[in-house]
Motif scaffolding. Sequence first.
Motif, short mmCIF file in Angstrom:
data_model
loop_
_atom_site.label_atom_id
_atom_site.label_comp_id
_atom_site.label_asym_id
_atom_site.label_seq_id
_atom_site.Cartn_x
_atom_site.Cartn_y
_atom_site.Cartn_z
N ARG A 213 -6.45 27.39 -35.24
CA ARG A 213 -5.41 26.91 -34.37
C ARG A 213 -5.03 27.97 -33.22
N LEU A 214 -4.61 29.05 -34.15
CA LEU A 214 -3.89 29.95 -33.31
C LEU A 214 -5.04 30.62 -32.36
N CYS A 215 -6.18 31.09 -32.91
CA CYS A 215 -7.27 31.32 -32.18
C CYS A 215 -7.64 30.48 -30.87
N GLN A 216 -7.65 29.23 -31.23
CA GLN A 216 -8.01 28.63 -29.98
C GLN A 216 -6.78 28.67 -28.88
N SER A 217 -5.55 28.42 -29.24
CA SER A 217 -4.47 28.77 -28.52
C SER A 217 -4.62 30.08 -27.62
N PHE A 218 -4.86 30.96 -28.57
CA PHE A 218 -5.24 32.37 -27.90
C PHE A 218 -6.26 32.27 -26.87
N LEU A 219 -7.06 31.58 -26.89
CA LEU A 219 -8.25 31.62 -25.76
C LEU A 219 -7.93 30.81 -24.90
N LYS A 220 -7.09 29.84 -24.97
CA LYS A 220 -6.60 28.96 -23.77
C LYS A 220 -5.76 29.49 -23.19
N ASN A 221 -4.66 30.16 -23.69
CA ASN A 221 -3.55 30.84 -22.98
C ASN A 221 -3.97 32.49 -22.44
N THR A 222 -4.89 32.74 -22.89
CA THR A 222 -5.50 34.19 -22.30
C THR A 222 -6.09 33.87 -21.05
N VAL A 223 -6.63 32.75 -21.01
CA VAL A 223 -7.56 32.42 -19.67
C VAL A 223 -6.51 31.96 -18.68
N ALA A 224 -5.34 31.23 -19.22
CA ALA A 224 -4.19 30.94 -18.04
C ALA A 224 -3.50 32.20 -17.58
N ARG A 225 -3.17 33.09 -18.75
CA ARG A 225 -2.44 34.44 -18.11
C ARG A 225 -3.27 35.02 -17.16
N ALA A 226 -4.82 35.39 -17.71
CA ALA A 226 -5.54 36.03 -16.77
C ALA A 226 -5.51 35.57 -15.40
N GLU A 227 -5.52 34.34 -15.34
CA GLU A 227 -5.68 33.76 -13.98
C GLU A 227 -4.46 33.67 -13.01
#
Length: 698
Positions: A213-227
Motif C-alpha cells: 500500500r505504501l509503495c502504491q501511494s509512493f508511486l502515485k504521490n511521486t508522479v503528482a509531486r513531480a508534475e
Amino acid sequence: MARYSGSKQLQGTWLIVECQAHAADGSSLPNLKGIEFSLDKGGSVFWQNERNVDFPPSFCDTYEVYSSSFSTFIRFAGFKGSVIEFRVEKPSHQELILCFDSWIILTCKRITTKSQSVLDNSFSLTHALEEGYFSDFELCAENGHIFQVHRTILSLSLGDFDWQSLDGLPEAVLSTVLHFSYSYHLPSTLSSQTAKLCIEHFQNQPALENLVRLCQSFLKNTVARAELHCLVKNIHASLERMISLFESSNEADMLVNAARLWQSVKQSLGEGVLVVVRFVQLCVTFTKHKTDFSSEERREIVTFFRSRLPIFVSQVYRLLKCFRNLIGGLSASQNFVLASYIAPEVEGALSVIWALAVECKNITEQIVFSFRAQTLTGHCIADTLLDKEAHKLKNLHEKLLLAVKFLSHKKEKYTEMTVSSQVRSVMRNIKLFVEEIPLVIFRLEEIIASLDVSLTMAEFQFTFYNVSSKISQTINHLRELKTEPNVRALLQQVCDLVQREELNLSLVALELLDNSGPSTTQFAASPTNADYCAGADSLPTNSELSMYGPLCREPMASNSPLARQVSLLLENKNNSDLEFVLPSDADASQVVHAVKAHRVVLAARCRWFHRALLSGMREAIDRKITLPDCSAQLLSLFLRFLYGDHLDQTAISNEQLIELLIMADRFEVEQLSSGCQTVLTSRLDNSNVLCMLAIADQ
C-alpha cells in the motif's frame, strides 16, 4: 478588516456540543453535534466527521481569523471555490460560539485529544539494520549482498511470514522490505522501479500488504509531486524567455527595427498566456491530488510554492525594467515608426479581444442559467454557498456585458479614425503606458523588500487554497460546457492567437481539449517528461520540492504499528537479553527489582546505550546495567518511551517529568528531553516558577 491578533486563542481542538439552526420554513437540519475540528498555528484545519454529516466546512483544509471594529470572523477555504465565514461570539479559552449567516449557531468546547496529551517521538530501528549489531540471522540478496538481521524484530513486523523466503531477492527489493520492517516507512533512496518490483513481489502476501500500500501511494504521490514541480519550473522558464526577448543584447536591434520589437511583444504575450495557463494547471493538479497527500505533504508543497514567490516577483520586476529601458529609450521618430507599424494591427487586436469578451460573456451566461435551473431549498450551508456563487457569477456577467459594450465602442471609434489619427492614438497610449511602468516597478520593489514580513506562511496557505479551489471549480464548469460552441470557439481563438504546442498540451491536461494527435497523446501519458520541463533546470533556485514525502520519513510512535509491537515486547519480555538492576534504597547490595530489556532496541534508540553495549564496557560483558539512583517507576517511564510507547503527560506529575528530564539528558535521549521541557514550560505558573528556574540552572 485586519488579521486578528488573538487568533492564537482559537488554536486547538474543538468539539461541537450544540447546534441551533433556524430555517425559514422550520425544517430540521443535520445534527452537527460531535464533529471535531482542530485549528493549528500554521493555518490548517483538520476535521473529524465520523458520521459523515453533510457539513461543507468539513471539506475545507485551511482557515484564517480576521477582525473588524465590531466582530471577529473565522473563514474556512477549500470547498468548491467558496470561503465559508463564521462570526465568532464570546471567544474564550474553553468555549467558542460560531454563527453562520445568523441562522446556524454552533457552540464548541475545547477538548484535549490523545495526540495532544502524549509525549510522542519519531520511531525507527533502522540503525540496528544498518550496523547489524546483535544480529542472529542473515539474509542474502540476489547479488550476494548479506544483510545482518534480528529474528525478534522481523517476527514483530512480519508476524508469521516466512522471512527466509526473502533470500535471493534483488538487493533493492530486499533492502526496501527490511527497511520497512525496521521502521514502517519507505527508504529515502527508493526509486519508482524498486517500488514497482516490491508491489510485484509482495502483492499476494498479507503480511506485507502495508508495504504494498505504501509503495502504491509512493508511486502515485511521486508522479503528482513531480508534475507540480515541473509546472512551477516551466512558469519560471516562460518568464525567463519573456525577459530574454527584451534584454540589452537585443535592444539595439529592436530600437531600429519596429517589426522586430512588435514581434517580441507578441511572443512575450504568448509566453504570458502560457504562464497563466500553467498556473491554472498547477492549481487544478494540486486540488486534484490534495486528498491523496497527507497534511504534512500538503504543507511541504505549499511551503515550496511560497518559496518560489520571491523568485516569481523578481522575474516580473526584471521584465518590466527591461521593457521600460527599451520603450523609454525610443526617440520621437522611433516612437512614430513603431506606432505606424502597430496602428494597422490594433483594429484586428481589438476585434479579437472583443470576440474573446463576447465568448466569455456567453459562457458565464450559460453557467448562470445552469445555476438557476438547480433547485435551492436554502435549508443548508451548501445551498447558501451555491446561492452566493450564483450571485457573484451574475455580477461577473454584468461586468462582462459592460466590457463587451466598451470594447465594441472602442473598436468602432478606432475604425472611424483616419490613419494619422490612429498613429497618434497609438503613440499617446504608448506614452501613457511607459509613464505607468515606473509606478509598477516601485510597487514591486516594495513587495520584494517586505514579502517575508507582509505575507506569512499561514496567509499564503489560505490564499493559495482559496484561489486554487476557485480556479478548479471554474475549470470544472468549463469541462461540463466544453462541447458547447461558445467554449470551443473561445479555446480555439486562444490557441490560434498563441500558436504554441505547449498551450495545446496544457489544455489537454486540463481536459478542456480532446486528446488527439501524437504529441498530445505522448504528453497525456507522461506529463512530466523532460521535454515538457526543458529549460527549467538552468534557473536559479533557493529551494526544491523533494520527490519523497512523509512516506519516506520516520513515523511518529503514536502512528507506527511497529512501535506498538515493540512496546508490547517490553511487557512480555520475550527474547530479552539484558537486565536493569535497581538496588533498594536502604541497602544498595540488596536487589529488589530487575527489569528485562533488549539490547538491539536500546542501542538503536539511545546513543548512550549504543556506546555502552558495543564498546566492551562491563555493561556489555555482563549484560547488566545497574542504576543505583533510579526508581522502578522512573525506569518504566524511560523504557516505555524508548520502546515506542507514547506517554500520557496528564498522568505524569511535575516531579516525575523533572526526573525524566534529568534521566533523558544523562542518557542523551534528545526527543524525550525536548518533550519534557515542552510540557514543563506549558505547566509553568507562580507556584512552580522558582523550582523550574533551579532545574534550568542545572
